[in-house]
Each structure stands twice: as C-alpha cells, then as structure tokens.
Design a protein around this motif. Structure first.
Motif, PDB file in Angstrom:
ATOM      1  N   TYR A  86      62.927 -17.176 -22.666  1.00  0.00           N
ATOM      2  CA  TYR A  86      62.118 -18.392 -22.566  1.00  0.00           C
ATOM      3  C   TYR A  86      60.797 -18.188 -23.293  1.00  0.00           C
ATOM      4  O   TYR A  86      60.143 -17.153 -23.112  1.00  0.00           O
ATOM      5  N   MET A  87      60.447 -19.192 -24.083  1.00  0.00           N
ATOM      6  CA  MET A  87      59.143 -19.214 -24.751  1.00  0.00           C
ATOM      7  C   MET A  87      58.362 -20.364 -24.123  1.00  0.00           C
ATOM      8  O   MET A  87      58.791 -21.519 -24.196  1.00  0.00           O
ATOM      9  N   VAL A  88      57.247 -20.027 -23.479  1.00  0.00           N
ATOM     10  CA  VAL A  88      56.537 -20.994 -22.642  1.00  0.00           C
ATOM     11  C   VAL A  88      55.098 -21.144 -23.136  1.00  0.00           C
ATOM     12  O   VAL A  88      54.406 -20.142 -23.363  1.00  0.00           O
ATOM     13  N   GLY A  89      54.662 -22.383 -23.288  1.00  0.00           N
ATOM     14  CA  GLY A  89      53.275 -22.635 -23.672  1.00  0.00           C
ATOM     15  C   GLY A  89      52.631 -23.603 -22.704  1.00  0.00           C
ATOM     16  O   GLY A  89      53.267 -24.556 -22.255  1.00  0.00           O
ATOM     17  N   ILE A  90      51.380 -23.351 -22.366  1.00  0.00           N
ATOM     18  CA  ILE A  90      50.639 -24.213 -21.444  1.00  0.00           C
ATOM     19  C   ILE A  90      49.391 -24.723 -22.159  1.00  0.00           C
ATOM     20  O   ILE A  90      48.643 -23.937 -22.743  1.00  0.00           O
ATOM     21  N   CYS A  91      49.201 -26.053 -22.117  1.00  0.00           N
ATOM     22  CA  CYS A  91      47.961 -26.662 -22.609  1.00  0.00           C
ATOM     23  C   CYS A  91      47.698 -26.211 -24.051  1.00  0.00           C
ATOM     24  O   CYS A  91      48.599 -26.267 -24.890  1.00  0.00           O
ATOM     25  N   GLY A 101      55.498 -21.811 -35.812  1.00  0.00           N
ATOM     26  CA  GLY A 101      56.656 -22.462 -36.427  1.00  0.00           C
ATOM     27  C   GLY A 101      57.842 -22.625 -35.498  1.00  0.00           C
ATOM     28  O   GLY A 101      58.868 -23.193 -35.893  1.00  0.00           O
ATOM     29  N   VAL A 102      57.724 -22.172 -34.244  1.00  0.00           N
ATOM     30  CA  VAL A 102      58.907 -22.199 -33.370  1.00  0.00           C
ATOM     31  C   VAL A 102      59.162 -23.587 -32.783  1.00  0.00           C
ATOM     32  O   VAL A 102      60.198 -23.807 -32.158  1.00  0.00           O
ATOM     33  N   LEU A 103      58.232 -24.523 -32.985  1.00  0.00           N
ATOM     34  CA  LEU A 103      58.442 -25.881 -32.457  1.00  0.00           C
ATOM     35  C   LEU A 103      59.044 -26.815 -33.505  1.00  0.00           C
ATOM     36  O   LEU A 103      59.243 -28.003 -33.225  1.00  0.00           O
ATOM     37  N   GLU A 104      59.337 -26.302 -34.688  1.00  0.00           N
ATOM     38  CA  GLU A 104      59.848 -27.178 -35.746  1.00  0.00           C
ATOM     39  C   GLU A 104      61.159 -27.830 -35.305  1.00  0.00           C
ATOM     40  O   GLU A 104      62.109 -27.145 -34.910  1.00  0.00           O
ATOM     41  N   GLY A 105      61.175 -29.174 -35.339  1.00  0.00           N
ATOM     42  CA  GLY A 105      62.362 -29.919 -34.915  1.00  0.00           C
ATOM     43  C   GLY A 105      62.555 -29.964 -33.411  1.00  0.00           C
ATOM     44  O   GLY A 105      63.588 -30.425 -32.928  1.00  0.00           O
ATOM     45  N   LYS A 106      61.556 -29.483 -32.657  1.00  0.00           N
ATOM     46  CA  LYS A 106      61.683 -29.433 -31.195  1.00  0.00           C
ATOM     47  C   LYS A 106      60.793 -30.476 -30.539  1.00  0.00           C
ATOM     48  O   LYS A 106      59.789 -30.901 -31.105  1.00  0.00           O
ATOM     49  N   ARG A 107      61.163 -30.828 -29.301  1.00  0.00           N
ATOM     50  CA  ARG A 107      60.319 -31.674 -28.465  1.00  0.00           C
ATOM     51  C   ARG A 107      59.336 -30.786 -27.708  1.00  0.00           C
ATOM     52  O   ARG A 107      59.720 -29.737 -27.179  1.00  0.00           O
ATOM     53  N   ALA A 108      58.085 -31.223 -27.652  1.00  0.00           N
ATOM     54  CA  ALA A 108      57.063 -30.431 -26.957  1.00  0.00           C
ATOM     55  C   ALA A 108      55.933 -31.352 -26.532  1.00  0.00           C
ATOM     56  O   ALA A 108      55.782 -32.461 -27.046  1.00  0.00           O
ATOM     57  N   THR A 109      55.132 -30.866 -25.564  1.00  0.00           N
ATOM     58  CA  THR A 109      53.919 -31.602 -25.205  1.00  0.00           C
ATOM     59  C   THR A 109      52.764 -30.619 -25.094  1.00  0.00           C
ATOM     60  O   THR A 109      52.951 -29.393 -25.218  1.00  0.00           O
ATOM     61  N   THR A 110      51.573 -31.151 -24.882  1.00  0.00           N
ATOM     62  CA  THR A 110      50.380 -30.310 -24.790  1.00  0.00           C
ATOM     63  C   THR A 110      49.277 -31.122 -24.105  1.00  0.00           C
ATOM     64  O   THR A 110      49.539 -32.211 -23.582  1.00  0.00           O
ATOM     65  N   SER A 111      48.066 -30.589 -24.089  1.00  0.00           N
ATOM     66  CA  SER A 111      46.918 -31.216 -23.430  1.00  0.00           C
ATOM     67  C   SER A 111      46.737 -32.678 -23.822  1.00  0.00           C
ATOM     68  O   SER A 111      46.699 -33.013 -25.005  1.00  0.00           O
ATOM     69  N   GLY A 137      65.684 -26.598 -24.889  1.00  0.00           N
ATOM     70  CA  GLY A 137      66.334 -25.301 -25.026  1.00  0.00           C
ATOM     71  C   GLY A 137      65.512 -24.247 -24.317  1.00  0.00           C
ATOM     72  O   GLY A 137      65.109 -24.432 -23.163  1.00  0.00           O
ATOM     73  N   LYS A 138      65.231 -23.154 -24.992  1.00  0.00           N
ATOM     74  CA  LYS A 138      64.479 -22.099 -24.314  1.00  0.00           C
ATOM     75  C   LYS A 138      62.974 -22.280 -24.427  1.00  0.00           C
ATOM     76  O   LYS A 138      62.220 -21.437 -23.950  1.00  0.00           O
ATOM     77  N   ILE A 139      62.559 -23.385 -25.025  1.00  0.00           N
ATOM     78  CA  ILE A 139      61.119 -23.644 -25.159  1.00  0.00           C
ATOM     79  C   ILE A 139      60.657 -24.616 -24.082  1.00  0.00           C
ATOM     80  O   ILE A 139      61.180 -25.722 -23.962  1.00  0.00           O
ATOM     81  N   TRP A 140      59.708 -24.183 -23.280  1.00  0.00           N
ATOM     82  CA  TRP A 140      59.110 -25.028 -22.242  1.00  0.00           C
ATOM     83  C   TRP A 140      57.622 -25.154 -22.554  1.00  0.00           C
ATOM     84  O   TRP A 140      56.942 -24.138 -22.728  1.00  0.00           O
ATOM     85  N   THR A 141      57.142 -26.404 -22.585  1.00  0.00           N
ATOM     86  CA  THR A 141      55.724 -26.620 -22.878  1.00  0.00           C
ATOM     87  C   THR A 141      55.137 -27.581 -21.856  1.00  0.00           C
ATOM     88  O   THR A 141      55.813 -28.495 -21.389  1.00  0.00           O
ATOM     89  N   SER A 142      53.866 -27.369 -21.510  1.00  0.00           N
ATOM     90  CA  SER A 142      53.245 -28.250 -20.523  1.00  0.00           C
ATOM     91  C   SER A 142      51.987 -28.887 -21.071  1.00  0.00           C
ATOM     92  O   SER A 142      51.388 -28.429 -22.039  1.00  0.00           O
TER      93      SER A 142
END
Lengths: 210, 210
Positions: A86-91, A101-111, A137-142
């Motif tokens: 899992y690759m996890v990012g917060i804010c 570059g790991v978010l290319e073509g991926k859904r994500a959110t942030t602050s 997938g294995k990317i979780w973002t908050s």
C-alpha cells in the motif's frame, strides 16, 4: 507490526514548520509560533527496510522542501512503489506521490483548504474534488490531516476486519467518518467541482454500534 | 506559544507500552507489537519552565509507572497546580491528577473503556460517568484519547474564540464533537451510572458552518 520512521537522518526530526512561501511571489511566511514535537527517525531513506505500507504524512513542511529543491521524498516513493502493498498519502503528503509519478492515471484526493496548490503536482492525475479519502488499487490518499484518521480506519478495516479493529477504536473512543464521499470541507472551501449536495453534517458514533 | 515536553530525562521518549498488569493478579500483558514513535522531551520535570497549561496525556504506560512505583508525574502535577492557568488530563492521564489530589471535590471524567480502574485513584472525586469531557474551574479532563481532541477544541475556543480557531480547524478538516454531554462510549462500555438516553450518533461538521 513494526513502525519505521524514515527521514534524511536518524534521530530527532522537528515537526515545526520552516519559513516558506505560500505561493509564487508571496512573502515568506513565518509559522515559528506553531508548536510541534520532535519525533525520532529510526532510519534514513538510504537504510530503510522493506516496507508493507509506505505512508507519507502531510504538513506545510512540504512547501519548505519544495522551495529548497529537496526531492528525497518523491524519489523514495518512486523507488519503493513496486515493492509496497500500500502506498498511502495524507493531505500535502499526497503531493509527493504526484511528484513521484505514481498517481499518473489514478484517482486521488488531497487537502481541500489548499486544493489549487496541492493539485498542481503530477500529470494526468484524476483529482477527486469531493472525497474524504480515495482508494485506487494499492494507492490510498486522503484529504486534510484529520481525514487521514478516517482513511486509516478504512484501511485497517480492509486489512484486519471490524471484529479485530472496532473494539480498539471504541477503546480510544473515536467515532470515524465511514463514508468516503462525505466531504463537507470540499464544499466550504469552494473546491472547483465539489458536489454541493453533500450535507454539511455527518452523523457518527461508536463503530459496530451505529 | 511554546511547547515543552516534560519527562524524567530529556531526549527521545518512547510512546510504546512497557509490559504491565491490567489488574491485580492478572498476567503480565505484552503489548510490544503496538507500534509507536519516540518523541523528544525538551525538559526534565526538575528543569521545566513556568507553564500556563499543564497537559497530562493518557496511555497504558501509566500502568507500568504505577506498577514500578514511579510517582514523578503526580508529584509534578501537585507541585504545579497553583501556578498553572489550566490543568488538563486526557484519558488515563486523569489518573495522575487524581493521585496528585487536585481532583478532590471536583468533577472529572476519564476513559470509559477502563472506567473501573481509571476511577480507582483519588479521594472524593466526583466522577462523571457520561461526559466526553468535563470542565471544573481550571481543571479540564477528557474521556478516552480521541475525546481529548474535542476537549482541546473546546479549550482553544475558550481561550481564543471561534473567529481565530475555526478557520484552522477547517484547514485540518476536523469535525469536532461540540457537546460535552455526548458520550455514546459510556453507554456501549456499560459505565455504571451512564445515561442510557444518550444517542449513539452525534452529527458533526465543519465548525462555523453547522
């Protein structure tokens, strides 16, 4: 479970915010009045062990790293992307995933409070304007830091199930937001594309009982 | 604002939980699998500066201190009670206030998951069974650790007002519980004297907007 705290050097790392610009051509902002503890880094990024989960936290310190041209975090993220579960990012930490570059073509959110700047990194990222957190997938973002608690509840539920998790959450008396689409903060911060039909209130309580 | 982190020695202090008994005649509990960072103590209790607010955090480490006969925290609390503007305890940290004697004749609350043990300290304490937090003069006490966030929102509101506080809370995207009487956790943990009419859910949102 082993917790490795990874930085440029081992030993105490301040969580205080170095002087930085909030945006181009803006004056240097001094937030030295904001108190914060030092925590102890257990490994350098060069000496970090194999990781199951790599969590990149947020904070305005990310701006100071940017402005100092310091790129170790995005390089570390890039180098570990294939190995982690899992690759996890917060804010603001999500920005390092974007820059890696790991978010290319991926859904994500942030602050949501700093949306314009926070989404200025990366290419072809499908930024989700109204989401407390996003799993792709294995990317979780908050979203902003407090949303990280709710994302971690969801991730731990995904990993361990409610039977093991909920008694612990009830022991610490946290009432998690369990709907990733509840994002009243995207509405009040006027994020472009935010869903105005999201209710400002979310009703929460002890998990397993509500 | 200056943050002083006070311990027996300066330098890194582990937040991990040493082996301890959960109760008399119970086997030693080993929670060494629970991960936690080390934070850096800035002062020893002997060298601590004048304080406006003394905040005693919680955690099961309090049991290990008890069982080791280590009393420095309650002695420090007692020695500083007259000087501070606010004496604050969170979760098991409230036990040190009780042991210091500063809760005598006062209203206070503490962890609902470990209520029986947590309220076994002190004399003539008016323990409030259903409260997310309790304010009694300059003493503020909270239930389990997550309730400490809501108490701190209330204390900061009391100190600085919503005009300064709420924009910061909305930037970190925290939706605080603002009713100190909402304590669904006292109900699910079957605390003696808990108010069964408390709704299990509390509806929360961005402060200033809800």
């Amino acid at each position: 479970m082993t917790l490795s705290i990874i930085s440029e050097q081992t030993g105490p790392v301040s969580s205080r915010i170095p002087p930085h610009e909030m945006g181009p051509d803006e004056p240097i902002m001094d937030l030295s009045h904001v108190a914060g503890p030092s925590i102890t880094a257990t490994h350098t990024y060069r000496g970090a062990p194999a990781l199951d989960i790599l969590l990149v936290p947020g904070g305005l310190g990310s701006l100071a790293l940017d402005q100092g041209g310091n790129t170790w975090i995005q390089e570390f993220v890039k180098s570990r992307m294939d190995q982690v579960d899992y690759m996890v990012g917060i804010c603001a930490g999500v920005g390092f995933l974007a820059k890696a570059g790991v978010l290319e073509g991926k859904r994500a959110t942030t602050s949501k409070a700093f949306w314009e700047r926070a989404t200025s990194f990366g290419e072809n990222v499908n930024w989700v304007p109204s989401a407390r957190w996003v799993e792709d997938g294995k990317i979780w973002t908050s979203s902003g830091v407090a949303a990280g608690m709710d994302m971690m509840y969801a991730l731990l539920k995904h990993l361990y199930g409610t039977e093991k998790l909920d008694p612990m959450i009830n022991n610490i008396e946290y009432a998690p937001h369990t709907d990733p689409n509840w994002d009243a903060f995207s509405v009040i911060h006027h994020v472009p594309g935010a869903d105005p039909s999201i209710p400002l209130k979310d009703c929460v309580g002890p998990p397993g009982y509500v």
